[in-house]
Write a protein that holds these residues in place. Structure first.
Motif, PDB file in Angstrom:
ATOM      1  N   ASP A  14      22.628 -52.742  -8.508  1.00 28.96           N
ATOM      2  CA  ASP A  14      23.879 -51.996  -8.599  1.00 28.96           C
ATOM      3  C   ASP A  14      23.659 -50.632  -9.256  1.00 28.96           C
ATOM      4  OD1 ASP A  14      26.776 -51.769  -8.318  1.00 28.96           O
ATOM      5  OD2 ASP A  14      26.847 -52.002 -10.510  1.00 28.96           O
ATOM      6  N   ILE A  15      22.879 -50.611 -10.322  1.00 27.78           N
ATOM      7  CA  ILE A  15      22.569 -49.344 -10.994  1.00 27.78           C
ATOM      8  C   ILE A  15      21.852 -48.400 -10.038  1.00 27.78           C
ATOM      9  CG2 ILE A  15      21.100 -48.305 -12.783  1.00 27.78           C
ATOM     10  CD1 ILE A  15      21.803 -50.760 -14.532  1.00 27.78           C
ATOM     11  N   LYS A  16      20.869 -48.916  -9.325  1.00 26.86           N
ATOM     12  CA  LYS A  16      20.111 -48.104  -8.379  1.00 26.86           C
ATOM     13  C   LYS A  16      21.015 -47.570  -7.266  1.00 26.86           C
ATOM     14  CE  LYS A  16      16.235 -48.216  -5.239  1.00 26.86           C
ATOM     15  NZ  LYS A  16      15.475 -49.031  -4.341  1.00 26.86           N
ATOM     16  N   GLN A  17      21.875 -48.425  -6.736  1.00 27.74           N
ATOM     17  CA  GLN A  17      22.776 -48.015  -5.659  1.00 27.74           C
ATOM     18  C   GLN A  17      23.724 -46.911  -6.136  1.00 27.74           C
ATOM     19  OE1 GLN A  17      25.346 -51.140  -4.214  1.00 27.74           O
ATOM     20  NE2 GLN A  17      25.755 -50.059  -2.305  1.00 27.74           N
ATOM     21  N   LYS A  18      24.265 -47.045  -7.342  1.00 34.21           N
ATOM     22  CA  LYS A  18      25.156 -46.013  -7.889  1.00 34.21           C
ATOM     23  C   LYS A  18      24.409 -44.701  -8.104  1.00 34.21           C
ATOM     24  CE  LYS A  18      28.491 -49.102 -10.035  1.00 34.21           C
ATOM     25  NZ  LYS A  18      28.967 -49.719 -11.260  1.00 34.21           N
ATOM     26  N   ALA A  19      23.172 -44.790  -8.579  1.00 36.14           N
ATOM     27  CA  ALA A  19      22.373 -43.574  -8.789  1.00 36.14           C
ATOM     28  C   ALA A  19      22.075 -42.895  -7.462  1.00 36.14           C
ATOM     29  CB  ALA A  19      21.076 -43.919  -9.519  1.00 36.14           C
ATOM     30  N   GLU A  20      21.720 -43.672  -6.456  1.00 34.78           N
ATOM     31  CA  GLU A  20      21.443 -43.095  -5.132  1.00 34.78           C
ATOM     32  C   GLU A  20      22.667 -42.370  -4.585  1.00 34.78           C
ATOM     33  OE1 GLU A  20      20.085 -46.504  -2.958  1.00 34.78           O
ATOM     34  OE2 GLU A  20      18.033 -46.315  -3.726  1.00 34.78           O
ATOM     35  N   PHE A  72       7.863 -39.913 -11.320  1.00 32.97           N
ATOM     36  CA  PHE A  72       8.647 -39.815 -12.547  1.00 32.97           C
ATOM     37  C   PHE A  72      10.073 -39.349 -12.255  1.00 32.97           C
ATOM     38  CE2 PHE A  72      10.064 -37.000 -16.051  1.00 32.97           C
ATOM     39  CZ  PHE A  72      10.104 -37.905 -17.087  1.00 32.97           C
ATOM     40  N   TRP A  73      10.206 -38.208 -11.558  1.00 29.13           N
ATOM     41  CA  TRP A  73      11.529 -37.656 -11.291  1.00 29.13           C
ATOM     42  C   TRP A  73      12.325 -38.534 -10.327  1.00 29.13           C
ATOM     43  CZ3 TRP A  73      14.127 -34.597 -14.238  1.00 29.13           C
ATOM     44  CH2 TRP A  73      13.455 -33.730 -15.091  1.00 29.13           C
ATOM     45  N   THR A  74      11.662 -39.155  -9.394  1.00 34.55           N
ATOM     46  CA  THR A  74      12.357 -40.074  -8.486  1.00 34.55           C
ATOM     47  C   THR A  74      12.907 -41.263  -9.263  1.00 34.55           C
ATOM     48  OG1 THR A  74      10.984 -39.402  -6.607  1.00 34.55           O
ATOM     49  CG2 THR A  74      12.076 -41.548  -6.445  1.00 34.55           C
ATOM     50  N   ALA A  75      12.107 -41.802 -10.162  1.00 36.35           N
ATOM     51  CA  ALA A  75      12.547 -42.946 -10.964  1.00 36.35           C
ATOM     52  C   ALA A  75      13.737 -42.575 -11.840  1.00 36.35           C
ATOM     53  CB  ALA A  75      11.393 -43.466 -11.823  1.00 36.35           C
ATOM     54  N   ILE A  76      13.726 -41.382 -12.397  1.00 33.61           N
ATOM     55  CA  ILE A  76      14.836 -40.950 -13.247  1.00 33.61           C
ATOM     56  C   ILE A  76      16.098 -40.717 -12.414  1.00 33.61           C
ATOM     57  CG2 ILE A  76      15.699 -39.074 -14.705  1.00 33.61           C
ATOM     58  CD1 ILE A  76      12.849 -38.827 -15.795  1.00 33.61           C
ATOM     59  N   ALA A  77      15.951 -39.993 -11.315  1.00 32.02           N
ATOM     60  CA  ALA A  77      17.120 -39.646 -10.501  1.00 32.02           C
ATOM     61  C   ALA A  77      17.737 -40.866  -9.826  1.00 32.02           C
ATOM     62  CB  ALA A  77      16.741 -38.603  -9.449  1.00 32.02           C
ATOM     63  N   PHE A  78      16.892 -41.713  -9.278  1.00 41.18           N
ATOM     64  CA  PHE A  78      17.394 -42.839  -8.488  1.00 41.18           C
ATOM     65  C   PHE A  78      17.369 -44.163  -9.244  1.00 41.18           C
ATOM     66  CE2 PHE A  78      15.813 -39.742  -5.348  1.00 41.18           C
ATOM     67  CZ  PHE A  78      17.026 -39.444  -4.751  1.00 41.18           C
ATOM     68  N   LYS A  79      16.932 -44.107 -10.507  1.00 40.59           N
ATOM     69  CA  LYS A  79      16.891 -45.296 -11.360  1.00 40.59           C
ATOM     70  C   LYS A  79      16.252 -46.482 -10.637  1.00 40.59           C
ATOM     71  CE  LYS A  79      20.888 -43.839 -14.083  1.00 40.59           C
ATOM     72  NZ  LYS A  79      20.169 -42.766 -14.646  1.00 40.59           N
ATOM     73  N   ASP A  80      15.095 -46.197 -10.036  1.00 37.71           N
ATOM     74  CA  ASP A  80      14.440 -47.241  -9.243  1.00 37.71           C
ATOM     75  C   ASP A  80      13.397 -48.042 -10.019  1.00 37.71           C
ATOM     76  OD1 ASP A  80      12.180 -45.623  -9.362  1.00 37.71           O
ATOM     77  OD2 ASP A  80      12.218 -45.090  -7.245  1.00 37.71           O
ATOM     78  N   GLY A  81      13.110 -47.619 -11.251  1.00 34.62           N
ATOM     79  CA  GLY A  81      12.193 -48.379 -12.087  1.00 34.62           C
ATOM     80  C   GLY A  81      10.733 -48.289 -11.680  1.00 34.62           C
ATOM     81  N   HIS A  82      10.384 -47.340 -10.837  1.00 36.35           N
ATOM     82  CA  HIS A  82       9.015 -47.255 -10.338  1.00 36.35           C
ATOM     83  C   HIS A  82       8.112 -46.307 -11.121  1.00 36.35           C
ATOM     84  CE1 HIS A  82      10.854 -49.031  -6.662  1.00 36.35           C
ATOM     85  NE2 HIS A  82       9.790 -49.784  -6.807  1.00 36.35           N
ATOM     86  N   TYR A  83       8.487 -45.990 -12.332  1.00 35.88           N
ATOM     87  CA  TYR A  83       7.600 -45.181 -13.172  1.00 35.88           C
ATOM     88  C   TYR A  83       7.299 -45.972 -14.425  1.00 35.88           C
ATOM     89  CZ  TYR A  83       5.650 -41.519 -16.050  1.00 35.88           C
ATOM     90  OH  TYR A  83       4.810 -40.785 -16.838  1.00 35.88           O
ATOM     91  N   GLY A  84       6.033 -46.164 -14.686  1.00 33.30           N
ATOM     92  CA  GLY A  84       5.650 -46.934 -15.851  1.00 33.30           C
ATOM     93  C   GLY A  84       4.742 -46.171 -16.787  1.00 33.30           C
ATOM     94  N   GLY A  85       4.768 -44.856 -16.701  1.00 32.49           N
ATOM     95  CA  GLY A  85       3.899 -44.050 -17.545  1.00 32.49           C
ATOM     96  C   GLY A  85       4.387 -43.966 -18.978  1.00 32.49           C
TER      97      GLY A  85
END
Length: 157
Positions: A14-20, A72-85
């Protein structure tokens, strides 16, 4: 336990969908993030102060860095959780790094957004986010709480 996991997954979806949707509403997609990262870092390399610091740290590793920044920026913008740095650790000990570079970084980032952002809202969202990141990194890398000790402050008559 399974219900809790399922509920958590639904919450994250739901968070990801709202961010998208929020990003789409301001004209941001993965192609824009790629353009932003590519344009910004090409300008960083040309910058008289930032360029030497970044290039010294990333020489021979620019493609990996660019991919990481897009992630990094994709994970922040779309809240997809794909950045683990670990951004703080990545910036520790960078030769030539100083708190004074962050305002220059932000100014260049803003100028880049002025040129390519798809909307004022996109510009503002990315700048607010970048400002929070810069503040966090500055505090993490350069803040010394001992300097806030009232006993160390000069007393003015």
């Amino acid at each position: 336990m399974q219900q809790q996991i399922t509920g958590r997954a639904a919450h994250h979806a739901d968070i990801k969908q709202k961010a998208e949707k929020a990003m789409a509403d301001i004209g941001v997609d993965a192609a824009f993030i790629s353009l932003l990262v590519e344009t910004f870092y090409s300008r960083v390399l040309e910058h008289p102060t930032l360029g030497p610091v970044f290039d010294a740290r990333l020489a021979g590793r620019w493609p990996e860095h660019m991919a990481r920044m897009k992630q990094f920026w994709t994970a922040i913008a779309f809240k997809d959780g794909h950045y683990g740095g670990k951004p703080v650790q990545a910036h520790l000990g960078v030769k030539g790094m100083s708190a004074g570079l962050f305002p220059q970084w932000l100014a260049l980032f803003s100028a880049t957004l002025d040129d390519i952002a798809p909307s004022k809202e996109a510009h503002d969202w990315f700048m607010e986010t970048a400002e929070r990141i810069a503040k966090s990194l500055t505090l993490s890398l350069f803040y010394n709480p001992a300097l806030d000790d009232p006993a160390l402050k000069p007393v003015t008559p």
